[in-house]
Design a protein around this motif. Structure first.
Motif, PDB file in Angstrom:
ATOM      1  N   ASP A  37       9.704   8.467  35.134  1.00  0.00           N
ATOM      2  CA  ASP A  37       9.393   6.961  34.667  1.00  0.00           C
ATOM      3  C   ASP A  37       8.444   6.181  35.737  1.00  0.00           C
ATOM      4  OD1 ASP A  37      11.623   7.054  36.940  1.00  0.00           O
ATOM      5  OD2 ASP A  37      11.863   4.808  36.198  1.00  0.00           O
ATOM      6  N   GLN A  38       8.669   6.494  36.976  1.00  0.00           N
ATOM      7  CA  GLN A  38       7.557   5.881  37.855  1.00  0.00           C
ATOM      8  C   GLN A  38       5.999   6.458  37.562  1.00  0.00           C
ATOM      9  OE1 GLN A  38       8.507   6.228  42.060  1.00  0.00           O
ATOM     10  NE2 GLN A  38       9.993   4.923  42.085  1.00  0.00           N
ATOM     11  N   LEU A  39       5.949   7.849  37.303  1.00  0.00           N
ATOM     12  CA  LEU A  39       4.602   8.293  36.845  1.00  0.00           C
ATOM     13  C   LEU A  39       4.103   7.731  35.738  1.00  0.00           C
ATOM     14  CD1 LEU A  39       5.089  11.948  38.092  1.00  0.00           C
ATOM     15  CD2 LEU A  39       4.039  10.368  39.202  1.00  0.00           C
ATOM     16  N   ALA A  40       5.092   7.430  34.805  1.00  0.00           N
ATOM     17  CA  ALA A  40       4.819   6.942  33.550  1.00  0.00           C
ATOM     18  C   ALA A  40       4.202   5.437  33.516  1.00  0.00           C
ATOM     19  CB  ALA A  40       5.741   7.279  32.339  1.00  0.00           C
ATOM     20  N   ASN A  41       5.003   4.469  34.212  1.00  0.00           N
ATOM     21  CA  ASN A  41       4.831   3.095  34.359  1.00  0.00           C
ATOM     22  C   ASN A  41       4.261   2.660  35.513  1.00  0.00           C
ATOM     23  OD1 ASN A  41       6.315   3.079  31.782  1.00  0.00           O
ATOM     24  ND2 ASN A  41       8.161   3.372  33.073  1.00  0.00           N
ATOM     25  N   GLY A  42       4.107   3.311  36.484  1.00  0.00           N
ATOM     26  CA  GLY A  42       3.679   2.874  37.754  1.00  0.00           C
ATOM     27  C   GLY A  42       4.533   2.093  38.597  1.00  0.00           C
ATOM     28  N   VAL A  43       4.287   1.302  39.698  1.00  0.00           N
ATOM     29  CA  VAL A  43       5.421   0.936  40.485  1.00  0.00           C
ATOM     30  C   VAL A  43       4.735  -0.342  40.981  1.00  0.00           C
ATOM     31  CG1 VAL A  43       6.371   2.792  41.598  1.00  0.00           C
ATOM     32  CG2 VAL A  43       4.201   1.807  42.672  1.00  0.00           C
ATOM     33  N   ALA A  44       5.444  -1.476  41.412  1.00  0.00           N
ATOM     34  CA  ALA A  44       4.955  -2.777  42.019  1.00  0.00           C
ATOM     35  C   ALA A  44       4.796  -2.784  43.526  1.00  0.00           C
ATOM     36  CB  ALA A  44       6.280  -4.011  41.682  1.00  0.00           C
ATOM     37  N   ALA A  45       4.071  -3.556  43.971  1.00  0.00           N
ATOM     38  CA  ALA A  45       3.735  -3.473  45.470  1.00  0.00           C
ATOM     39  C   ALA A  45       3.532  -5.087  46.006  1.00  0.00           C
ATOM     40  CB  ALA A  45       2.607  -2.962  45.905  1.00  0.00           C
ATOM     41  N   VAL A  46       3.787  -5.353  47.298  1.00  0.00           N
ATOM     42  CA  VAL A  46       3.318  -6.579  47.881  1.00  0.00           C
ATOM     43  C   VAL A  46       2.212  -6.256  48.811  1.00  0.00           C
ATOM     44  CG1 VAL A  46       5.465  -7.655  47.558  1.00  0.00           C
ATOM     45  CG2 VAL A  46       5.261  -6.285  49.594  1.00  0.00           C
ATOM     46  N   SER A  47       1.515  -7.525  49.334  1.00  0.00           N
ATOM     47  CA  SER A  47       0.191  -7.250  50.350  1.00  0.00           C
ATOM     48  C   SER A  47       0.863  -8.074  51.562  1.00  0.00           C
ATOM     49  CB  SER A  47      -0.956  -7.827  49.766  1.00  0.00           C
ATOM     50  OG  SER A  47      -0.773  -9.215  49.648  1.00  0.00           O
ATOM     51  N   ALA A  48       0.388  -7.461  52.572  1.00  0.00           N
ATOM     52  CA  ALA A  48       0.534  -8.276  54.112  1.00  0.00           C
ATOM     53  C   ALA A  48      -0.535  -8.047  54.801  1.00  0.00           C
ATOM     54  CB  ALA A  48       2.012  -7.777  54.509  1.00  0.00           C
ATOM     55  N   ALA A  49      -0.620  -8.776  55.820  1.00  0.00           N
ATOM     56  CA  ALA A  49      -1.601  -8.736  56.885  1.00  0.00           C
ATOM     57  C   ALA A  49      -1.187  -7.413  57.746  1.00  0.00           C
ATOM     58  CB  ALA A  49      -1.731  -9.865  58.013  1.00  0.00           C
ATOM     59  N   ASP A  50      -2.134  -6.658  58.095  1.00  0.00           N
ATOM     60  CA  ASP A  50      -1.746  -5.348  58.942  1.00  0.00           C
ATOM     61  C   ASP A  50      -1.609  -5.784  60.135  1.00  0.00           C
ATOM     62  OD1 ASP A  50      -1.651  -2.993  60.034  1.00  0.00           O
ATOM     63  OD2 ASP A  50      -3.346  -2.049  58.950  1.00  0.00           O
ATOM     64  N   PHE A  51      -0.536  -5.936  60.935  1.00  0.00           N
ATOM     65  CA  PHE A  51      -0.444  -6.367  62.266  1.00  0.00           C
ATOM     66  C   PHE A  51      -0.133  -5.063  63.282  1.00  0.00           C
ATOM     67  CE2 PHE A  51       3.681  -7.300  59.877  1.00  0.00           C
ATOM     68  CZ  PHE A  51       4.435  -6.485  60.548  1.00  0.00           C
ATOM     69  N   ARG A  52      -0.387  -3.945  63.019  1.00  0.00           N
ATOM     70  CA  ARG A  52      -0.224  -3.026  63.565  1.00  0.00           C
ATOM     71  C   ARG A  52      -1.065  -2.854  64.892  1.00  0.00           C
ATOM     72  NH1 ARG A  52      -0.504   1.812  59.411  1.00  0.00           N
ATOM     73  NH2 ARG A  52      -2.346   0.435  59.026  1.00  0.00           N
ATOM     74  N   TRP A  53      -1.030  -1.756  65.541  1.00  0.00           N
ATOM     75  CA  TRP A  53      -2.034  -1.607  66.924  1.00  0.00           C
ATOM     76  C   TRP A  53      -3.200  -0.926  66.457  1.00  0.00           C
ATOM     77  CZ3 TRP A  53      -1.188   2.822  70.590  1.00  0.00           C
ATOM     78  CH2 TRP A  53      -1.148   4.169  69.991  1.00  0.00           C
ATOM     79  N   LEU A  54      -4.351  -0.858  67.261  1.00  0.00           N
ATOM     80  CA  LEU A  54      -5.412  -0.573  67.013  1.00  0.00           C
ATOM     81  C   LEU A  54      -5.644   0.783  67.085  1.00  0.00           C
ATOM     82  CD1 LEU A  54      -7.641  -3.385  68.576  1.00  0.00           C
ATOM     83  CD2 LEU A  54      -6.778  -3.174  66.229  1.00  0.00           C
TER      84      LEU A  54
END
Length: 285
Positions: free
Chosen positions: A125-142
C-alpha cells in the motif's frame, strides 16, 4: 533467538554484554554500517566495508579486521540466522577505557558488534500510494558523510516525522536539500531526475548509487547538482531511498501534495527497474 557477534564470539543476542565504560556508550565514539542481505547474499559488501573504512579513518579509529576477515564474519552471521532476507548491523567503537576522558585512550581494543534482523521493505500500500513527509532545518554536524553512531540529531529529526504521522523528515541546510533523517532524497522536475551531490553534508548512500546507475543504464535524463528548497516544494515527484525503503515515493510534504498526490511515472518506473535489479543482481537469479 537471533545470533550476534561480539569481540570474536558468536552468541545469542539476548546474552551479549558490553562495558558501561565503552566509548560508544559514553560518547557515541564509533562507526557503523547496515548491510542488506537478499536470499542470503550480502549486497555490495565491498562498498559497505569501504565506506566503513573511510569512516574509521576519519575517526582515527584503527580498523580491527582486514576486508576478507570482515566478509567472513558477515557471511557467518548471515548463515547463523534464520531469515533469507536480512539487515546486518555492524558497529565498531573505540572500546572501553578505565575512566571517562574525552581524549582518545591508548592501548584500548575496539569493540566489534554485529547483529541480524529480518529485512523489512515497504508494504504494497505504501508503494502504491506513497508516504507523507515533513521538512526541517538540517541542524546536524558538518561531517554527515561519516556513518557514525552519534545519531541523536537524526533521531530527533526522525521523531519529528513520527510526531506528525509521517514516514520521513526532509532536510534543508541554507536553502538547499541535503537528505532525509534516514534516507537519501531524489526529485523529478519536467522529466529530469535530480539528486543532491555527495558532500560532507550528506551520507553517500549505496542505494543512491544504484538509482543513479539505473537512470544512466535506462537513459533517464538526470543531473547531480545542488537543489533549492523551492525546487523540492514544487517538484513533480519526490522520492526517498535507502536499503530498507528501496525507492519510495513521498506524495505530500508539510501537508501539501507533491504533483497530483500519487507516485509519479518516473518513480514507478524506477521502482520496477529496482525490483528487477534486486531479482537478477542482488538475489543472483
Amino acid at each position: 533467538m537471533s545470533t550476534c557477534y561480539l569481540n570474536g564470539t558468536y552468541q545469542p543476542l539476548a546474552e551479549a554484554r558490553v562495558s558501561p565504560m565503552d566509548r560508544g556508550f559514553l560518547f557515541g565514539d564509533g562507526a557503523y554500517e547496515v548491510i542488506p542481505v537478499y536470499s542470503r547474499r550480502p549486497f555490495r559488501l565491498a562498498e559497505h566495508l569501504a565506506r566503513l573504512e573511510r569512516t574509521l579513518e576519519a575517526l582515527r579509529l584503527p580498523n580491527p579486521y582486514r576486508l576478507d576477515e570482515w566478509a567472513g564474519i558477515v557471511h557467518e552471521i548471515v548463515a547463523r540466522n534464520t531469515w533469507s532476507d536480512q539487515s546486518i548491523y555492524l558497529q565498531v567503537t573505540r572500546g572501553a577505557d578505565t575512566r571517562r576522558n574525552h581524549a582518545f585512550p591508548i592501548g584500548v581494543q575496539p569493540t566489534v558488534f554485529l547483529m541480524s534482523e529480518a529485512l523489512v521493505t515497504p508494504p504494497a500500500d505504501q508503494l502504491a500510494n506513497g508516504v507523507a513527509a515533513v521538512s526541517a532545518a538540517d541542524f546536524r554536524w558538518l561531517r554527515c558523510d561519516l556513518k557514525t553512531t552519534a545519531l541523536l540529531a537524526n533521531c530527533l529529526l526522525r521523531q519529528m516525522a513520527i510526531d506528525h504521522g509521517c514516514a520521513e523528515t526532509v532536510l534543508f541546510r541554507d536553502g538547499f536539500l541535503t537528505e532525509g533523517s534516514a534516507s537519501n532524497i531524489f526529485i523529478v522536475r519536467d522529466g529530469v531526475l535530480l539528486a543532491p551531490p555527495k558532500s560532507h553534508l550528506m551520507l553517500p548512500g549505496i542505494t543512491y548509487d544504484v538509482v543513479l546507475e539505473l537512470a544512466a543504464k535506462h537513459g533517464v535524463a538526470h543531473e547531480v547538482r545542488d537543489i533549492l528548497k523551492d525546487e523540492v516544494r514544487t517538484a513533480d515527484e519526490v522520492w526517498m531511498t535507502s536499503s530498507t525503503k528501496e525507492v519510495l515515493a513521498i506524495t505530500s510534504l508539510d501537508d501539501r501534495l507533491i504533483g497530483d498526490g500519487r507516485p509519479g511515472p518516473v518513480g514507478r518506473q524506477m521502482l520496477a527497474w529496482y525490483q528487477d535489479f534486486k531479482k537478477t543482481v542482488m538475489r543472483g537469479g
